[in-house]
Design an enzyme around this catalytic site. Structure first.
Site, PDB file in Angstrom:
ATOM      1  N   ASP A   1       0.817  -1.214   0.000  1.00  0.00           N
ATOM      2  CA  ASP A   1       0.000   0.000   0.000  1.00  0.00           C
ATOM      3  C   ASP A   1       0.852   1.266   0.000  1.00  0.00           C
ATOM      4  O   ASP A   1       2.008   1.250   0.423  1.00  0.00           O
ATOM      5  CB  ASP A   1      -0.878   0.040   1.261  1.00  0.00           C
TER       6      ASP A   1
ATOM      7  N   HIS B 151       3.502  -2.163   3.426  1.00  0.00           N
ATOM      8  CA  HIS B 151       3.611  -0.802   2.899  1.00  0.00           C
ATOM      9  C   HIS B 151       5.024  -0.666   2.348  1.00  0.00           C
ATOM     10  O   HIS B 151       5.986  -0.819   3.113  1.00  0.00           O
ATOM     11  CB  HIS B 151       3.359   0.236   3.997  1.00  0.00           C
TER      12      HIS B 151
END
Length: 190
Positions: free
Chosen positions: A9, A151
């Site tokens: 992400d 992430h």
């Protein structure tokens, strides 16, 4: 063979995403990247490279705006705007989104034209920023059919993900996109 979908992400990020793509290419690993519209505008070549390397691109809103009923229209506009950006810069329409913070409800689901993707294993990489802890969060918990949330903004995440690719591959896992994982059995709950 067991399958797992690594997802990343908040990108793309010029240094860490670039390194991650290189490591994945060397290992033949595919993943899903949930990109922010504003980051695609900043690094369009990198977003295009993600897609050209066979990874799936998903929508993570324009500016990481989390959904709340009072912000519904703004949230939906960020999703629509990012869809246009993905199509413009990557050249492919987007079918999946990961709502920031996992914020989602039935009301917005009916208005959003994308399939939401949540996760089975949360690495907490954004919080712990420690390679060994991230590895422990995943290695002992991941099972066949899981979606793992990372992430790609952090060196520690890239280090942990690369290590996990090697270890999980040895354990019999193959790495696929969310779309490939869900071909026959979609699931969208957290």
């Amino acid at each position: 063979m067991m399958k797992v979908a690594f997802t990343f992400d908040d990108g793309p990020h010029p240094d860490t995403t670039q390194r991650l793509l290189k490591e994945m290419k060397e290992r033949g690993v595919k993943a899903t990247f949930f990109l922010l519209g504003e980051k695609i505008e900043q690094y369009p070549g990198l977003a295009k490279e993600i897609a050209e390397n066979g990874h799936q691109i998903g929508n993570h809103s324009y500016s990481h705006l989390g959904y709340a009923p009072e912000k519904e229209e703004a949230f939906l506009e960020e999703i629509r705007r990012t869809n246009r950006i993905i199509e413009e810069f990557v050249g492919k329409p987007c079918a999946f989104c990961r709502p920031p913070y996992g914020s989602w409800d039935d009301a917005v689901a009916k208005k959003c034209e994308l399939t939401p993707v949540f996760w089975d294993v949360e690495t907490r990489d954004w919080e712990i920023k420690d390679k060994e802890q991230i590895i422990r969060e995943v290695e002992g918990r991941v099972k066949d059919g899981d979606v793992v949330l990372f992430h790609d903004a952090y060196e520690t995440t890239v280090d942990a993900a690369v290590y996990l690719m090697d270890v999980l591959k040895e354990k019999g896992f193959s790495f696929v996109t969310v779309e490939e994982l869900w071909k026959d059995n979609p699931k969208t709950e957290k």
